[in-house]
Design a protein around this motif. Structure first.
Motif, PDB file in Angstrom:
ATOM      1  N   ILE A 108       0.833  -1.208   0.000  1.00  0.00           N
ATOM      2  CA  ILE A 108       0.000   0.000   0.000  1.00  0.00           C
ATOM      3  C   ILE A 108       0.866   1.255   0.000  1.00  0.00           C
ATOM      4  O   ILE A 108       0.596   2.231  -0.710  1.00  0.00           O
ATOM      5  CB  ILE A 108      -0.976  -0.026   1.207  1.00  0.00           C
ATOM      6  CG1 ILE A 108      -2.041  -1.091   0.953  1.00  0.00           C
ATOM      7  CG2 ILE A 108      -1.630   1.330   1.427  1.00  0.00           C
ATOM      8  CD1 ILE A 108      -2.884  -1.434   2.155  1.00  0.00           C
ATOM      9  N   LEU A 109       1.922   1.233   0.776  1.00  0.00           N
ATOM     10  CA  LEU A 109       2.840   2.389   0.829  1.00  0.00           C
ATOM     11  C   LEU A 109       3.424   2.645  -0.565  1.00  0.00           C
ATOM     12  O   LEU A 109       3.507   3.805  -1.013  1.00  0.00           O
ATOM     13  CB  LEU A 109       3.979   2.119   1.824  1.00  0.00           C
ATOM     14  CG  LEU A 109       3.635   2.335   3.303  1.00  0.00           C
ATOM     15  CD1 LEU A 109       4.743   1.804   4.209  1.00  0.00           C
ATOM     16  CD2 LEU A 109       3.372   3.818   3.605  1.00  0.00           C
ATOM     17  N   ASP A 110       3.812   1.555  -1.252  1.00  0.00           N
ATOM     18  CA  ASP A 110       4.386   1.676  -2.602  1.00  0.00           C
ATOM     19  C   ASP A 110       3.355   2.291  -3.550  1.00  0.00           C
ATOM     20  O   ASP A 110       3.675   3.155  -4.383  1.00  0.00           O
ATOM     21  CB  ASP A 110       4.830   0.303  -3.145  1.00  0.00           C
ATOM     22  CG  ASP A 110       6.047  -0.233  -2.387  1.00  0.00           C
ATOM     23  OD1 ASP A 110       6.307  -1.465  -2.465  1.00  0.00           O
ATOM     24  OD2 ASP A 110       6.726   0.577  -1.723  1.00  0.00           O
ATOM     25  N   GLN A 111       2.125   1.824  -3.404  1.00  0.00           N
ATOM     26  CA  GLN A 111       1.057   2.308  -4.290  1.00  0.00           C
ATOM     27  C   GLN A 111       0.764   3.793  -4.036  1.00  0.00           C
ATOM     28  O   GLN A 111       0.579   4.571  -4.964  1.00  0.00           O
ATOM     29  CB  GLN A 111      -0.205   1.479  -4.045  1.00  0.00           C
ATOM     30  CG  GLN A 111      -1.195   1.584  -5.201  1.00  0.00           C
ATOM     31  CD  GLN A 111      -2.342   0.617  -5.034  1.00  0.00           C
ATOM     32  OE1 GLN A 111      -2.391  -0.163  -4.099  1.00  0.00           O
ATOM     33  NE2 GLN A 111      -3.261   0.692  -5.951  1.00  0.00           N
ATOM     34  N   LEU A 112       0.729   4.150  -2.765  1.00  0.00           N
ATOM     35  CA  LEU A 112       0.476   5.548  -2.386  1.00  0.00           C
ATOM     36  C   LEU A 112       1.573   6.454  -2.991  1.00  0.00           C
ATOM     37  O   LEU A 112       1.290   7.521  -3.538  1.00  0.00           O
ATOM     38  CB  LEU A 112       0.444   5.704  -0.867  1.00  0.00           C
ATOM     39  CG  LEU A 112      -0.792   5.143  -0.143  1.00  0.00           C
ATOM     40  CD1 LEU A 112      -0.607   5.193   1.372  1.00  0.00           C
ATOM     41  CD2 LEU A 112      -2.063   5.908  -0.533  1.00  0.00           C
ATOM     42  N   ARG A 113       2.813   6.000  -2.910  1.00  0.00           N
ATOM     43  CA  ARG A 113       3.949   6.776  -3.427  1.00  0.00           C
ATOM     44  C   ARG A 113       3.826   6.959  -4.943  1.00  0.00           C
ATOM     45  O   ARG A 113       4.010   8.024  -5.494  1.00  0.00           O
ATOM     46  CB  ARG A 113       5.260   6.053  -3.085  1.00  0.00           C
ATOM     47  CG  ARG A 113       6.375   7.026  -2.697  1.00  0.00           C
ATOM     48  CD  ARG A 113       7.636   6.340  -2.259  1.00  0.00           C
ATOM     49  NE  ARG A 113       7.447   5.713  -0.950  1.00  0.00           N
ATOM     50  CZ  ARG A 113       7.598   4.418  -0.702  1.00  0.00           C
ATOM     51  NH1 ARG A 113       7.995   3.595  -1.615  1.00  0.00           N
ATOM     52  NH2 ARG A 113       7.392   3.928   0.491  1.00  0.00           N
ATOM     53  N   ARG A 114       3.467   5.846  -5.603  1.00  0.00           N
ATOM     54  CA  ARG A 114       3.338   5.891  -7.075  1.00  0.00           C
ATOM     55  C   ARG A 114       2.259   6.889  -7.487  1.00  0.00           C
ATOM     56  O   ARG A 114       2.350   7.573  -8.483  1.00  0.00           O
ATOM     57  CB  ARG A 114       2.985   4.508  -7.633  1.00  0.00           C
ATOM     58  CG  ARG A 114       4.189   3.611  -7.864  1.00  0.00           C
ATOM     59  CD  ARG A 114       3.851   2.463  -8.809  1.00  0.00           C
ATOM     60  NE  ARG A 114       2.832   1.581  -8.255  1.00  0.00           N
ATOM     61  CZ  ARG A 114       3.085   0.551  -7.453  1.00  0.00           C
ATOM     62  NH1 ARG A 114       4.301   0.264  -7.093  1.00  0.00           N
ATOM     63  NH2 ARG A 114       2.084  -0.194  -7.006  1.00  0.00           N
ATOM     64  N   GLN A 115       1.188   6.944  -6.655  1.00  0.00           N
ATOM     65  CA  GLN A 115       0.063   7.811  -6.995  1.00  0.00           C
ATOM     66  C   GLN A 115       0.224   9.206  -6.420  1.00  0.00           C
ATOM     67  O   GLN A 115      -0.663  10.058  -6.547  1.00  0.00           O
ATOM     68  CB  GLN A 115      -1.255   7.182  -6.519  1.00  0.00           C
ATOM     69  CG  GLN A 115      -1.593   5.951  -7.334  1.00  0.00           C
ATOM     70  CD  GLN A 115      -2.873   5.273  -6.873  1.00  0.00           C
ATOM     71  OE1 GLN A 115      -3.537   5.738  -5.952  1.00  0.00           O
ATOM     72  NE2 GLN A 115      -3.220   4.202  -7.533  1.00  0.00           N
ATOM     73  N   GLY A 116       1.350   9.391  -5.737  1.00  0.00           N
ATOM     74  CA  GLY A 116       1.629  10.726  -5.207  1.00  0.00           C
ATOM     75  C   GLY A 116       0.752  11.084  -4.016  1.00  0.00           C
ATOM     76  O   GLY A 116       0.517  12.247  -3.734  1.00  0.00           O
ATOM     77  N   ILE A 117       0.259  10.074  -3.326  1.00  0.00           N
ATOM     78  CA  ILE A 117      -0.588  10.342  -2.148  1.00  0.00           C
ATOM     79  C   ILE A 117       0.280  10.174  -0.905  1.00  0.00           C
ATOM     80  O   ILE A 117       1.000   9.188  -0.760  1.00  0.00           O
ATOM     81  CB  ILE A 117      -1.776   9.347  -2.084  1.00  0.00           C
ATOM     82  CG1 ILE A 117      -2.650   9.486  -3.315  1.00  0.00           C
ATOM     83  CG2 ILE A 117      -2.607   9.575  -0.805  1.00  0.00           C
ATOM     84  CD1 ILE A 117      -3.664   8.378  -3.474  1.00  0.00           C
ATOM     85  N   SER A 118       0.203  11.152  -0.065  1.00  0.00           N
ATOM     86  CA  SER A 118       1.011  11.099   1.157  1.00  0.00           C
ATOM     87  C   SER A 118       0.448  10.059   2.115  1.00  0.00           C
ATOM     88  O   SER A 118      -0.780  10.033   2.339  1.00  0.00           O
ATOM     89  CB  SER A 118       1.016  12.479   1.828  1.00  0.00           C
ATOM     90  OG  SER A 118       1.464  12.346   3.162  1.00  0.00           O
ATOM     91  N   PRO A 119       1.308   9.209   2.724  1.00  0.00           N
ATOM     92  CA  PRO A 119       0.821   8.233   3.702  1.00  0.00           C
ATOM     93  C   PRO A 119       0.187   8.898   4.922  1.00  0.00           C
ATOM     94  O   PRO A 119      -0.667   8.331   5.575  1.00  0.00           O
ATOM     95  CB  PRO A 119       2.076   7.473   4.138  1.00  0.00           C
ATOM     96  CG  PRO A 119       3.072   7.681   3.049  1.00  0.00           C
ATOM     97  CD  PRO A 119       2.770   9.026   2.455  1.00  0.00           C
ATOM     98  N   GLY A 120       0.589  10.154   5.170  1.00  0.00           N
ATOM     99  CA  GLY A 120       0.059  10.860   6.325  1.00  0.00           C
ATOM    100  C   GLY A 120      -1.291  11.500   6.054  1.00  0.00           C
ATOM    101  O   GLY A 120      -1.956  11.964   6.970  1.00  0.00           O
TER     102      GLY A 120
END
Lengths: 80, 458
Positions: free
Chosen positions: B424-436
């Motif tokens: 999920i973290l990888d996906q968030l990064r790819r989509q430019g969504i901050s984990p925070g």
């Protein structure tokens, strides 16, 4: 199935804490018990009976001896 | 199996092995002479041999049994071990000879005689028939021969004693003689039975046997029965002291009463139970932790055994056993991180042996010599099915999990959650969504690892 019924009954008698009733039940249902249990009871009861009879015979002989001791005591007392 | 003992040693003992004695009649009979190889051919004979070896109570016995089970050649064992094995082999064959002879003696006629000794015996021998009763009796005696030598020898001695009497022993006739003798003393049942005030003890029983077996005469006989404090110690002379004479005679009366009370107990069951309680309470403390003498003690013994047989109790014991064994393995070989499959199989095998030993101790708990000792042992066997051998016990042990197997599912779950979280973290990064971010946190919280509290959204 017969054995299951016996086990249930034995458990119930065990809970009641009545040794005589438990023993009577096992005597009455002896032939339905597993071989190992039958063997244990046979040897155990033989052991009980043999000890009892030996004790009776020796105790009867002991009473005879005690009578003889008393007689010899009284004779000695009289001679003194 | 390894080669047997040297032929020279074998021949040296041949003379002793040829004949033995029937333990009941003393007649000379051919002796059993099985070799170790022959004994180990069948599982039952092997187990009996091991039981006899264990009864020797030598510290090295378990190691010897282990070596034999693993087929270690005899020549690799130490000389004194070989001597011990030969000693046990001879004893084993002697027992086998005795059992063979006893089996032949316990025919239908003999069992019918045994039936006369006790009402219970008469009833049950009648139910199953004297021939079957003889087979059952012999089988139980065989079990005792290798598991409880003391009890076995007691029973054999009693069979021998019974055989000495020409016309057998009739319990009913003996009871009648006892009742008549007691009536002759002019004392009623009620007077004799004062169990609450204490009764004859095991000491009285012993004295009875001593009295009739020894040939003491005169004062020596009297002193056997009267405490020394009652008699003046100077050469046991009788003084012309009226009071002392009366005291001596009174003492004799008391002893007679003790014997009569014991006799009374043998013909009145209720008295017998109460008297037995005194004998049991006064008896020597045995080295076992557990002894069963009453129905309440039997109940608590059975509850204890039942609790230990539950799967979770067994799993707990196995975990402790496994951890200790794994630690020993690591001490032997520090490079070994954890037990491999072969080690695990050996640990389970050893645990099965330990469990079986423990259960046998529960099964053979010391039943105090009371009226109901035979009953209690039989009830235990009836209600508890204890595995008869290691193979059966091993089936139960193999169903248990090793500590690694118990941890694995939890670890796997944790690993899966960690992997998901990373994905999920990888996906968030790819989509430019901050984990925070709110969305990022919501997605991560959905795969929260076990044990961690979910953080509340503010």
């Amino acid at each position: 199935m017969e054995l299951d019924r016996i086990k249930e009954q034995v458990l119930a008698l065990l809970k009641n804490g009545d040794e005589k009733a438990l023993e009577k039940f096992l005597v009455q249902n002896f032939k339905n018990l597993p071989d190992e249990v039958q063997g244990k009871l046979l040897v155990g009861w033989f052991n009980d009976a043999a000890r009892k009879m030996t004790l009776q015979e020796k105790a009867l002989a002991a009473l005879e001896e005690l009578d003889k001791i008393e007689m010899s005591l009284r004779e000695q007392l009289q001679s003194n | 199996m390894a080669p047997e003992l040297s032929s020279r040693m074998r021949k040296a003992h041949e003379a002793f092995r040829k004949l033995d004695k029937n333990p009941i009649t003393d007649k000379e009979v051919p002796a059993e002479d099985l070799s170790l190889r022959q004994i180990f051919e069948t599982e039952q004979d092997q187990e009996q041999f091991f039981d006899l070896l264990r009864q020797k109570q030598r510290a090295e016995a378990p190691a010897i049994v282990d070596a034999l089970v693993r087929n270690v050649p005899l020549e690799k064992l130490r000389p004194h071990t070989i001597e011990l094995l030969e000693e046990v082999r001879k004893e084993y064959n002697h027992r086998k000879t005795e059992l063979r002879e006893i089996r032949a003696e316990l025919d239908a006629a003999e069992m019918a005689e045994i039936g006369k000794m006790d009402k219970r015996l008469a009833t049950v021998v009648g139910q199953v028939g004297p021939q079957k009763a003889g087979e059952l009796f012999a089988r139980e005696l065989e079990r005792l021969a290798f598991s409880d030598s003391t009890k076995y020898q007691e029973i054999v001695a009693q069979l021998r004693e019974k055989n000495k009497r020409e016309f057998g022993r009739d319990a009913v006739a003996l009871d009648k003689r006892v009742a008549e003798r007691l009536r002759g003393l002019g004392i009623s049942e009620e007077k004799y039975f004062e169990a609450t005030k204490g009764g004859p003890s095991a000491e009285t029983e012993r004295k009875i046997f001593d009295l009739v077996s020894e040939r003491l005469t005169g004062w020596r006989r009297v002193l056997r029965w009267i405490p020394l404090s009652t008699v003046r110690r100077d050469k046991a002379k009788l003084y012309n002291d009226y009071l002392e004479q009366e005291r001596l005679l009174a003492e004799l009366d008391d002893r007679r009463a003790d014997v009569a009370k014991l006799l009374q107990s043998t013909i009145t069951p209720e008295h017998q139970i109460a008297i037995q309680k005194h004998i049991v309470e006064g008896s020597e403390i045995m080295p076992y932790q557990e002894r069963v003498g009453t129905i309440d003690e039997l109940k608590s013994h059975m509850e204890k055994v039942e609790a230990t047989r539950k799967k979770d109790a067994m799993q707990k014991r196995f975990n402790e056993f496994f951890t200790a064994a794994a630690k020993k393995l690591k001490e032997k070989d520090p490079a070994k991180q954890q037990p491999d499959n072969n080690d695990i199989a050996k640990i389970k095998d050893d645990f099965a042996k330990a469990e079986l030993k423990r259960l046998k101790e529960y099964k053979d708990v010391d039943y105090k010599k009371t009226t109901f000792s035979a009953l209690f042992g039989a009830v235990f066997d009836l209600l508890f099915k204890i595995p008869g051998n290691k193979k059966t016990m091993l089936k139960e042990v193999n169903a248990l999990k090793t500590p690694q197997e118990q941890q694995a599912p939890q670890q796997q779950q944790q690993q899966t959650q960690q992997q998901l979280r990373q994905q999920i973290l990888d996906q968030l990064r790819r989509q430019g969504i901050s984990p925070g971010s709110a969305l990022g946190q919501a997605m991560l919280n959905a795969v929260q690892p076990t044990g961690q509290k979910k953080k509340k959204r503010r």
